[in-house]
Design an enzyme around this catalytic site. Structure first.
Site, PDB file in Angstrom:
ATOM      1  N   GLY A 362       0.827  -1.199   0.000  1.00 19.19           N
ATOM      2  CA  GLY A 362       0.000   0.000   0.000  1.00 19.19           C
ATOM      3  C   GLY A 362       0.856   1.241   0.000  1.00 19.19           C
ATOM      4  N   PRO A 363       0.252   2.397  -0.212  1.00 21.71           N
ATOM      5  CG  PRO A 363      -1.214   3.920  -1.139  1.00 21.71           C
ATOM      6  CD  PRO A 363      -1.176   2.594  -0.487  1.00 21.71           C
ATOM      7  N   PRO A 364       2.556   4.895   1.186  1.00 23.07           N
ATOM      8  CG  PRO A 364       4.462   6.118   0.657  1.00 23.07           C
ATOM      9  CD  PRO A 364       3.184   5.606   0.069  1.00 23.07           C
ATOM     10  CB  VAL A 366      -2.048   3.052   4.251  1.00 19.97           C
ATOM     11  CG1 VAL A 366      -2.252   4.056   3.155  1.00 19.97           C
ATOM     12  CG2 VAL A 366      -1.092   1.956   3.807  1.00 19.97           C
ATOM     13  N   GLY A 367      -0.459   2.500   7.376  1.00 23.37           N
ATOM     14  CA  GLY A 367      -0.492   1.684   8.582  1.00 23.37           C
ATOM     15  C   GLY A 367       0.004   0.263   8.419  1.00 23.37           C
ATOM     16  CE  LYS A 368       3.452  -0.133   3.428  1.00 21.77           C
ATOM     17  NZ  LYS A 368       2.994   1.259   3.321  1.00 21.77           N
ATOM     18  CB  THR A 369       5.100  -0.411  10.223  1.00 22.04           C
ATOM     19  OG1 THR A 369       5.836  -0.273   8.998  1.00 22.04           O
ATOM     20  CG2 THR A 369       6.041  -0.837  11.331  1.00 22.04           C
ATOM     21  CB  SER A 685      -3.476   3.759 -17.634  1.00 25.83           C
ATOM     22  OG  SER A 685      -2.840   4.817 -16.933  1.00 25.83           O
ATOM     23  CE  LYS A 728      -4.596   4.298 -13.297  1.00 26.47           C
ATOM     24  NZ  LYS A 728      -4.482   3.642 -14.609  1.00 26.47           N
TER      25      LYS A 728
END
Length: 803
Positions: A362-364, A366-369, A685, A728
């Site tokens: 996911g983008p920076p 967003v809470g992955k860690t 695209s 998008k």
């Protein structure tokens, strides 16, 4: 003895509240004044009789004390000198105490404090108190002498002044003024009127101070003695070592090796590992204790024996508790939470399952860690994190050969040692940012780590014996899957974390970020409030991201500005609303992506994927008389330039059908521009967007401003699938777009689109560019030729929503 002034009537004097200081009569004191009221009071008394009433405030933290915050006994003093201090507007003041006085009441508080005071004279000792007073004088002087012996920094003239005086009031006040007593203790001596009472209080305080100083001296002496003893022992040991070396003798290494043998036996290691460590310990036994190789072997054995070969934690999986924990720590991300709970449920039913390696993408921000940390907490496992960003050397993963100078284990084995457990949850952070060059490829080393068929016997180059990693729960994080090598990606189960919607960002900020930043900056609900419209304003106009990291920074910036107002300006509470954001953060940094104000010719709303989420990208085309030149501007990449060429070729092949001059490529100059030229743009695209803009410009047909599109085309007009549909469509939703054209092959991807987006937008699938043109171009008289052609195309499909 104190001279009693005959002042039968109360007098009104300027009052100066002192913080942390107590003045006694006949004492000289210099201190710094910074409060505006105090400065005005001093300036006023210097123009009059220089007399001012000095009284101590009870709480030094109070900036503007009232009458209840002041002690009611102080000293009337004469201001001797005022000097401007070097720091700001502060003044340096020298005063001399004249006599004690009582504060009857405050007369005025502006522009400075004025108070009605009444002299508070001292009382002489009664005849019945003379013997008691003499005994107390001797006791106080003895205690003061003891204090001076324990505190050698006391000036000699100060000691002599106290010991030669026979005035009990002077002795009590002089000693109290020159030793470090608490403010309340000094104030009690100042308030006391009887010499017996004053001396009793002083004797009690001196005895307590002497006990503390005596204890400090004992502690210091013991520490000094211990240090001296250690230094002596070190010196003797060094002498003994040198003598042994001169005699050709050395410590027997057999005892040291025997200790290693015992530790190896206690670990119950596999046969291969035990034999390897036995062999190294045996080598150590045969080497001189001072050899360089002996130090290398000791380091190797210590590292191997510190690993948690047989230490593990037991999983405590409770789905209900895990769900509550995830909901508490993370707002939104429902599908991600469901996927994680499925993993935990599988682990609960099949504890011996191996090979589940999750990759959170996911983008920076967003809470992955933080999600990985929550998973570890829900499972009851140790948590350890490895940052892989910028790792270029395979030895960072596998370790160095121990024959090299400065060799050490790799990051995987180091993380296991830090965790203290052979089955921690190990977070491989930023796995997509591992680098490689002509020498090494660390991603190849990660293949063994993440392969359940191999990692049960992972061999680090430093420890050289197999270590079982199959019990480790690996979770990787990445921003972009395209940069992860295919063999490595094949070993991971990908879970995508979406960009946050505006409402999700608001809820996260309100529930988590605001409280965290307020605590970090020392603010409470009583001193600081951030209104809801201010949070929305931060999201809309001061941050542009998929996650909430920048949003948290902006909230932190507002907290710092609130701190400054509270501390610097004395504000009791700071409330920030949407209207006041400009005053704190300046002009709006971003404006929301908005479609054009009207339908225009040659202007089309495209949709692009970026590393921080989706973005709406407007494409502009201008057609002019010329010689057939095609100009492409806006920092376009090679792929997008090829899309533009394909769009022009398709239009040339259908020019007569669309009512376009077949020779437009000879007698017309075409300029294709994407605004914000400083930002590089590329990706497969933009074909349908470029085609629509070109057809609109060449036919003079306006394009609907409330329509956005994405998709690639072929030379025959077929619309190809694209990636990043969810990001998008989120960009289109933020920009207020009502209709979005997507490739028909991307219909299954609508399942991943957020429900709030699907409710607000009509999705029209297109498998041919004619469907795109029929939907996007406005029907009007000037464009009747093109619409006559488009009517022959298949009927416009209905809007589609994923079920």
């Amino acid at each position: 003895m104190h001279e009693i002034n005959n002042r039968p009537e109360p007098i009104v004097l300027p009052l100066l509240a002192m913080r942390g200081l107590v003045l006694f009569p006949k004492m000289v004191l210099h201190f710094e004044v910074g409060r505006e009221k105090s400065i005005k009071a001093l300036q006023d008394v210097m123009e009059k009789d220089r007399r001012i009433f000095l009284v101590t405030q009870k709480d030094v933290r109070v900036e503007d004390p009232d009458e209840r915050a002041l002690f009611h006994v102080g000293v009337v003093a004469e201001v001797k000198q005022i000097v401007k201090s070097g720091s700001g507007n502060n003044l340096r003041v020298l005063v001399e105490g004249l006599y004690r006085a009582k504060l009857r009441h405050l007369v005025d508080t502006e522009p400075y404090y004025t108070a009605e005071t009444l002299e508070f004279p001292l009382r002489e000792a009664r005849p019945s108190e003379l013997n008691t007073c003499d005994a107390l004088m001797r006791t106080v002087k003895d205690l003061f002498e003891e204090y001076c012996s324990l505190s050698p920094k006391m000036p000699k003239d100060m000691v002599i002044n106290a010991l030669i005086s026979e005035d009990p009031h002077y002795v009590a006040e002089y000693i109290a003024a020159n030793i470090p007593l608490r403010i309340e203790e000094k104030q009690e001596i100042l308030i006391a009127t009887s010499p017996v009472k004053r001396l009793e209080l002083l004797a009690s305080y001196l005895e307590s101070e002497n006990d503390i100083l005596s204890l400090e001296k004992d502690i210091y002496d013991r520490v000094k003695e211990s240090i001296d003893k250690n230094q002596r022992e070190y010196y003797l040991r060094e002498q003994m070592r040198v003598i042994q070396e001169e005699l050709g003798e050395s410590d027997n290494p057999v005892d040291e090796a025997q200790q290693y043998f015992e530790k190896i036996d206690q670990l119950a290691l596999p046969d291969e590992a035990r034999e390897k460590l036995y062999k190294e310990a045996d080598r150590l036994m045969k080497l001189p204790s001072n050899s360089h190789e002996g130090g290398v072997i000791r380091g190797y054995l210590d590292t191997c024996l510190e690993l948690p070969w047989n230490k593990s934690t037991k999983d405590k999986i409770d789905l209900q508790k895990a769900e509550k924990l995830l909901d508490k720590e993370h707002y939104g991300l429902q599908r991600v939470k469901e996927r994680i709970l499925e993993v935990l449920a599988t682990r609960a039913l099949a504890p011996d399952i191996k090979g589940q390696i999750i990759c959170l993408v996911g983008p920076p921000g967003v809470g992955k860690t933080s999600i990985a940390r929550s998973i570890a907490k829900a499972m009851g496992r140790k948590y350890v994190r490895i940052s892989l960003g910028g790792v270029r050397d395979e030895s960072d993963i596998r370790g160095h050969r121990k024959t090299y100078i400065g060799a050490m284990p790799g990051r995987i084995i180091n993380a296991i040692k830090l965790a203290g457990s052979n089955n921690p949850l190990m977070l491989l952070d930023e796995v997509d940012k591992m680098g490689n060059d002509f020498r090494d490829d660390p991603s190849s080393a990660m293949l063994e780590v993440l392969d359940s068929e191999q990692n049960f016997a992972f061999r680090d180059h430093y420890i050289e014996i197999p270590f079982d990693l199959s019990e480790v729960f690996f979770i990787a994080t990445a921003n972009d899957l395209s940069t992860i090598p295919a063999p490595l990606l094949d070993r991971m189960d990908v879970i995508e974390l979406p960009s946050y919607t505006r409402e999700e960002k608001f809820q996260i900020a309100k529930r988590h970020l605001l409280a965290k930043q307020m605590k970090k900056h020392g603010l409470t609900a009583k001193t600081f409030r951030l209104a809801d419209d201010a949070i929305y304003g931060l999201i809309d106009f001061y941050t542009r991201e998929s996650g909430v990291r920048k949003l948290e920074r902006e909230i932190g910036a507002l907290c710092r500005k609130a701190d400054r107002e509270i501390v610097g300006k004395g504000a009791s509470r700071v409330v920030i609303t949407g209207a006041s954001l400009y005053d704190y953060l300046g002009p709006k940094r971003f404006r929301p992506d908005e479609p054009a104000e009207r339908d225009e010719i040659g202007l089309v709303n495209g949709l692009a994927w970026t590393s921080v989420g989706g973005e709406m990208l407007q494409v502009e085309v201008a057609v002019m008389e010329g010689s057939g030149k095609v100009e492409l501007t806006g920092s376009l990449g090679d792929v997008m330039k090829e899309s533009a060429k394909a769009a022009i070729s398709y239009i040339r092949s259908r020019a007569q059908e669309y009512g376009i001059d077949p020779n437009f490529y000879k007698n017309k100059d075409i300029h294709i521009h994407l605004p914000e030229g400083a930002v590089p743009k590329d990706g497969p695209s933009a074909g349908v967007t470029l085609t629509t803009a070109l057809v609109s410009a060449l036919t003079g047909t306006p394009v609907r401003r409330d329509v956005a599109m994405t998709g690639e085309i072929t030379l025959r007009g077929r619309v190809l699938a694209i990636g990043g549909l969810r990001e998008k469509t989120m960009a289109a939703y933020r920009a207020g777009i009502k209709t979005v054209l997507i490739p028909k092959e991307n219909l299954p991807d609508l399942y991943e689109v957020d429900p709030v987006v699907k409710e607000a937008i009509r999705f029209i699938p297109a498998d041919h560019v004619e469907t795109v043109l029929q939907t996007a171009l406005c029907p009007r008289e000037e464009g009747k030729e093109i619409h006559a052609v488009l009517k022959k195309a298949p009927a416009k499909p209905e809007a589609v929503l994923a079920q």
